[in-house]
Design a protein around this motif. Sequence first.
Motif, PDB file in Angstrom:
ATOM      1  N   UNK A 118       0.513  -0.747  -7.611  1.00 56.03           N
ATOM      2  CA  UNK A 118       1.114  -0.185  -6.525  1.00 56.03           C
ATOM      3  C   UNK A 118       1.964  -0.554  -5.695  1.00 56.03           C
ATOM      4  N   UNK A 119       2.290  -1.798  -5.604  1.00 59.75           N
ATOM      5  CA  UNK A 119       3.554  -2.735  -5.119  1.00 59.75           C
ATOM      6  C   UNK A 119       4.822  -1.938  -5.918  1.00 59.75           C
ATOM      7  N   UNK A 120       4.589  -2.143  -7.049  1.00 58.24           N
ATOM      8  CA  UNK A 120       5.771  -1.678  -7.936  1.00 58.24           C
ATOM      9  C   UNK A 120       6.088  -0.305  -7.795  1.00 58.24           C
ATOM     10  N   UNK A 121       5.048   0.424  -7.877  1.00 54.59           N
ATOM     11  CA  UNK A 121       5.152   1.956  -7.636  1.00 54.59           C
ATOM     12  C   UNK A 121       5.852   2.553  -6.421  1.00 54.59           C
ATOM     13  N   UNK A 122       5.526   1.662  -5.186  1.00 49.43           N
ATOM     14  CA  UNK A 122       5.935   2.018  -4.100  1.00 49.43           C
ATOM     15  C   UNK A 122       7.515   1.863  -3.840  1.00 49.43           C
ATOM     16  N   UNK A 123       7.977   0.928  -4.623  1.00 52.64           N
ATOM     17  CA  UNK A 123       9.363   0.654  -4.698  1.00 52.64           C
ATOM     18  C   UNK A 123      10.070   1.861  -5.524  1.00 52.64           C
ATOM     19  N   UNK A 164       0.772  -1.229  -0.167  1.00 57.46           N
ATOM     20  CA  UNK A 164      -0.103  -0.028   0.065  1.00 57.46           C
ATOM     21  C   UNK A 164       0.885   1.214   0.114  1.00 57.46           C
ATOM     22  N   UNK A 165       0.415   2.286  -0.811  1.00 54.42           N
ATOM     23  CA  UNK A 165       1.369   3.537  -0.802  1.00 54.42           C
ATOM     24  C   UNK A 165       1.029   4.190   0.594  1.00 54.42           C
ATOM     25  N   UNK A 166       1.892   5.079   0.984  1.00 53.32           N
ATOM     26  CA  UNK A 166       1.625   5.706   2.026  1.00 53.32           C
ATOM     27  C   UNK A 166       0.419   6.965   1.862  1.00 53.32           C
ATOM     28  N   UNK A 167      -0.275   7.168   2.796  1.00 53.57           N
ATOM     29  CA  UNK A 167      -1.497   8.354   2.492  1.00 53.57           C
ATOM     30  C   UNK A 167      -1.005   9.683   1.577  1.00 53.57           C
ATOM     31  N   UNK A 168       0.192   9.978   1.912  1.00 48.36           N
ATOM     32  CA  UNK A 168       0.491  11.306   1.569  1.00 48.36           C
ATOM     33  C   UNK A 168       1.318  11.207   0.078  1.00 48.36           C
ATOM     34  N   UNK A 169       1.543  10.115  -0.312  1.00 46.24           N
ATOM     35  CA  UNK A 169       1.892   9.788  -1.807  1.00 46.24           C
ATOM     36  C   UNK A 169       0.743   9.340  -2.655  1.00 46.24           C
ATOM     37  N   UNK A 170      -0.448   9.336  -2.297  1.00 48.21           N
ATOM     38  CA  UNK A 170      -1.601   9.124  -2.981  1.00 48.21           C
ATOM     39  C   UNK A 170      -2.187  10.123  -3.902  1.00 48.21           C
ATOM     40  N   UNK A 171      -2.465   9.783  -5.148  1.00 46.81           N
ATOM     41  CA  UNK A 171      -3.145  10.804  -5.930  1.00 46.81           C
ATOM     42  C   UNK A 171      -4.513  10.592  -6.037  1.00 46.81           C
ATOM     43  N   UNK A 210       6.270  13.127  -3.741  1.00 47.66           N
ATOM     44  CA  UNK A 210       5.893  12.705  -4.871  1.00 47.66           C
ATOM     45  C   UNK A 210       4.668  11.709  -4.875  1.00 47.66           C
ATOM     46  N   UNK A 211       3.388  11.917  -5.671  1.00 43.63           N
ATOM     47  CA  UNK A 211       2.397  11.428  -5.647  1.00 43.63           C
ATOM     48  C   UNK A 211       2.015  10.449  -6.818  1.00 43.63           C
ATOM     49  N   UNK A 212       1.409   9.378  -6.443  1.00 44.19           N
ATOM     50  CA  UNK A 212       1.255   8.345  -7.589  1.00 44.19           C
ATOM     51  C   UNK A 212      -0.224   7.922  -7.619  1.00 44.19           C
ATOM     52  N   UNK A 213      -0.745   7.793  -8.939  1.00 47.40           N
ATOM     53  CA  UNK A 213      -2.138   7.551  -9.120  1.00 47.40           C
ATOM     54  C   UNK A 213      -2.111   6.391 -10.348  1.00 47.40           C
ATOM     55  N   UNK A 214      -3.313   5.543 -10.202  1.00 40.43           N
ATOM     56  CA  UNK A 214      -3.618   4.647 -11.396  1.00 40.43           C
ATOM     57  C   UNK A 214      -4.738   4.761 -11.938  1.00 40.43           C
TER      58      UNK A 214
END
Length: 110
Positions: free
Chosen positions: A65-70, A1-8, A41-45
């Motif tokens: 999500x798992x790959x983007x977290x890395x 899971x992505x940390x909350x502040x990194x979610x788009x 940095x923030x990530x969305x899918x």
Amino acid sequence: MLPRDHRLRDSDSFRRAGRGRRAGSRTLVVHLSTPDAAGPARVGFVVSKAVGNAVARNSVKRRLRHLAREQLDTLPGAAVLVVRALPAAAGAPSAELRSDLERCLQRVMA
């Protein structure tokens, strides 16, 4: 899971990322925007119904999500990254998704 502040989460941020750099592969398309603002940095899918049924879409999202977290540490500060899954992502092994994501990120950050 992505940390909350990194979610788009908001649609405006997804739209803004579309104006940045883009790179694609067989399984996904990556959009990267680097705004002037400070922050993490923030990530969305984006995984459309063309990828498959709900089970397939959620599976693809979990793996991405798992790959983007890395990759969070490699993204420039305050970057907005949107990863759009293509229909081929549903049948692709995680190793292929990882290599496609890494290759696309290298191209948009070059």
